[in-house]
Design an enzyme around this catalytic site. Structure first.
Site, PDB file in Angstrom:
ATOM      1  N   ARG A 104     -15.092 -22.716   5.903  1.00 41.71           N
ATOM      2  CA  ARG A 104     -16.334 -21.930   6.024  1.00 41.71           C
ATOM      3  C   ARG A 104     -16.069 -20.611   5.319  1.00 41.71           C
ATOM      4  NH1 ARG A 104     -20.200 -20.946  11.174  1.00 41.71           N
ATOM      5  NH2 ARG A 104     -20.735 -23.053  10.506  1.00 41.71           N
ATOM      6  N   HIS A 131     -24.998 -25.793   3.577  1.00 46.24           N
ATOM      7  CA  HIS A 131     -24.393 -26.190   4.855  1.00 46.24           C
ATOM      8  C   HIS A 131     -24.580 -27.709   5.025  1.00 46.24           C
ATOM      9  CE1 HIS A 131     -22.691 -25.905   8.703  1.00 46.24           C
ATOM     10  NE2 HIS A 131     -23.615 -25.238   9.379  1.00 46.24           N
ATOM     11  N   GLN A 134     -24.531 -29.606   8.457  1.00 46.19           N
ATOM     12  CA  GLN A 134     -25.690 -29.362   9.308  1.00 46.19           C
ATOM     13  C   GLN A 134     -26.829 -30.315   8.940  1.00 46.19           C
ATOM     14  OE1 GLN A 134     -25.984 -27.178  11.988  1.00 46.19           O
ATOM     15  NE2 GLN A 134     -27.822 -28.385  12.298  1.00 46.19           N
ATOM     16  N   ASP A 224     -34.433 -21.112  10.867  1.00 43.75           N
ATOM     17  CA  ASP A 224     -33.073 -20.581  11.000  1.00 43.75           C
ATOM     18  C   ASP A 224     -33.213 -19.062  11.059  1.00 43.75           C
ATOM     19  OD1 ASP A 224     -30.324 -20.254  11.071  1.00 43.75           O
ATOM     20  OD2 ASP A 224     -30.001 -20.708   8.948  1.00 43.75           O
ATOM     21  N   CYS A 265     -30.781 -25.007  13.575  1.00 38.00           N
ATOM     22  CA  CYS A 265     -29.344 -25.332  13.485  1.00 38.00           C
ATOM     23  C   CYS A 265     -28.531 -24.624  14.561  1.00 38.00           C
ATOM     24  CB  CYS A 265     -28.827 -24.946  12.106  1.00 38.00           C
ATOM     25  SG  CYS A 265     -29.075 -23.196  11.733  1.00 38.00           S
ATOM     26  N   ARG A 293     -23.697 -32.996  15.488  1.00 43.67           N
ATOM     27  CA  ARG A 293     -22.660 -32.439  14.609  1.00 43.67           C
ATOM     28  C   ARG A 293     -21.334 -33.159  14.827  1.00 43.67           C
ATOM     29  NH1 ARG A 293     -23.122 -27.485  12.300  1.00 43.67           N
ATOM     30  NH2 ARG A 293     -21.220 -28.277  11.332  1.00 43.67           N
TER      31      ARG A 293
HETATM   32  N1  NVA Z   1     -27.958 -19.332   7.984  1.00 45.56           N
HETATM   33  C1  NVA Z   1     -27.001 -19.158   9.046  1.00 45.56           C
HETATM   34  C2  NVA Z   1     -26.528 -20.488   9.549  1.00 45.56           C
HETATM   35  C3  NVA Z   1     -25.550 -20.446  10.684  1.00 45.56           C
HETATM   36  C4  NVA Z   1     -25.124 -21.811  11.120  1.00 45.56           C
HETATM   37  C5  NVA Z   1     -25.833 -18.322   8.546  1.00 45.56           C
HETATM   38  O1  NVA Z   1     -25.333 -18.597   7.436  1.00 45.56           O
HETATM   39  O2  NVA Z   1     -25.421 -17.410   9.244  1.00 45.56           O
HETATM   40  N1   CP Z   2     -25.012 -24.654  13.236  1.00 47.28           N
HETATM   41  C1   CP Z   2     -23.787 -24.154  13.023  1.00 47.28           C
HETATM   42  O1   CP Z   2     -23.141 -24.351  11.977  1.00 47.28           O
HETATM   43  O2   CP Z   2     -23.292 -23.439  14.082  1.00 47.28           O
HETATM   44  P1   CP Z   2     -21.962 -22.574  14.107  1.00 47.28           P
HETATM   45  O3   CP Z   2     -22.149 -21.392  13.218  1.00 47.28           O
HETATM   46  O4   CP Z   2     -21.794 -22.198  15.557  1.00 47.28           O
HETATM   47  O5   CP Z   2     -20.816 -23.435  13.615  1.00 47.28           O
END
Ligand code: NVA
Ligand code: CP
Length: 308
Positions: A104, A131, A134, A224, A265, A293
């Site tokens: 990540r 992502h 997801q 989101d 998500c 997930r």
């Molecule tokens: N768009 C959000 C998704 C988190 C799972 C982020 O990147 O923070």
């Molecule tokens: N939806 C998702 O990726 O959640 P986290 O940021 O908690 O991993």
């Protein structure tokens, strides 16, 4: 050639459907109490986290463990990456110990660099752009709820440049969904890029400014956060643009004019992109998405790591 999963654009429609079918199988097995499936016996998976995570970290860790492998999570601060060691060196070192690298990252380019220099599969656990894991869980949830994906109408409300929407749109195009995006024009996604990346487009994507128009007759309303990880410095300007128009409220749910599912998500910011009564309401399937997930992580590990 080594295959990586940086974006769902890299998969064909058949491969996506195979991953979803495998995910459903894993879910059935686990419901029957069969957790220890053993496909990763003797293997280990490195998970790099430059940003926080609850669902991705927990589901991927449990998936590797239940498949018989050793999951090892490294935060940015624990790695020399945090002190400036480049992804290319990290990739070549971790490739000599582990059987896959899942990461990540802040910048999608870091994943591309990891993948270019890694001799083991690299899996995207979220970047600023994409992502993919997801979207797999999202389409698994849609498949469970509707029995099919082709022709399903999904309205995404909010940040049109969001990473979760990016994956949802690419997979939607490949799987035959109708994806509608309601967003302020300055946050519209580049639909030509999405179509080009999706390659085979069986579905469609359409842009709206007015969320009430975008939800008419849809099957799913998705949102989101307005401020993603790494965008905290833009918080004030984003909130000003998105609120109050792009919040998913009960009125917006009603404007679909038919039974609709609400998806997110997570994590959610109640009162910003969605009202508490919607998130907790009867249309909401957010915790089923979160559960999925786990099952989709297993399918990805089987496809990219166990069978390589
Ligand atoms: N768009 C959000 C998704 C988190 C799972 C982020 O990147 O923070
Ligand atoms: N939806 C998702 O990726 O959640 P986290 O940021 O908690 O991993």
């Amino acid at each position: 050639m080594q295959r990586h999963l940086l974006t769902l654009a890299q998969l064909t429609q058949d491969e996506l459907l195979e991953l979803l079918e495998t995910s459903l199988e894993y879910k059935k097995l686990r419901a029957r109490g069969l957790r220890r499936t053993g496909e990763l016996n003797g293997k280990s998976v490195a998970m790099i986290f430059e940003k926080p995570s609850t669902r991705t970290r927990a589901s991927f860790t449990v998936a590797v463990y239940e498949m018989g492998g050793l999951p090892v999570a490294y935060s940015r601060e624990e790695l020399q990456i945090g002190r400036g060691e480049p992804p290319r060196d990290t990739a070549r070192v971790l490739s000599r110990y582990h059987d896959a690298i899942a990461a990540r990252v802040f910048k999608h380019e870091s994943l591309e660099e990891l993948a270019s220099f890694s001799s083991i599969p690299v899996i995207n656990l979220l970047s600023d752009k994409d992502h993919p894991l997801q979207a797999l869980a999202d389409y698994m949830t849609i498949l469970e709820k509707f029995g099919h994906i082709s022709g399903i109408k999904i309205s995404f409300i909010g940040d049109g440049r969001d990473n979760v929407l990016f994956s949802l749109a690419i997979a939607g195009l490949k799987l035959g969904a109708e994806v509608r995006v309601a967003s302020p024009p300055q946050y519209f996604p580049d639909i030509n890029e999405l179509k080009r990346l999706a390659g085979e487009a069986y579905g469609s994507i359409k842009l709206y400014i007015n969320p009430f128009e975008a939800v008419e007759g849809v099957d799913v309303i998705y949102t989101d956060v307005f401020v993603s990880m790494g965008q905290e410095h833009e918080r004030d300007s984003r909130i000003k643009v998105f609120l109050p128009q792009y919040k998913v409220s009960r009125e917006l749910i009603k404007a679909a004019g038919r039974p609709v599912l609400f998806m997110h998500c997570l994590p959610a910011h109640r009162g910003e992109e969605v009202d508490d009564e919607v998130l907790e309401g009867k249309e909401s399937v957010v915790f089923e998405q979160a559960e999925n997930r786990l099952h989709t992580a297993k399918a990805v590990l089987k496809f990219f790591v166990a069978e390589r």
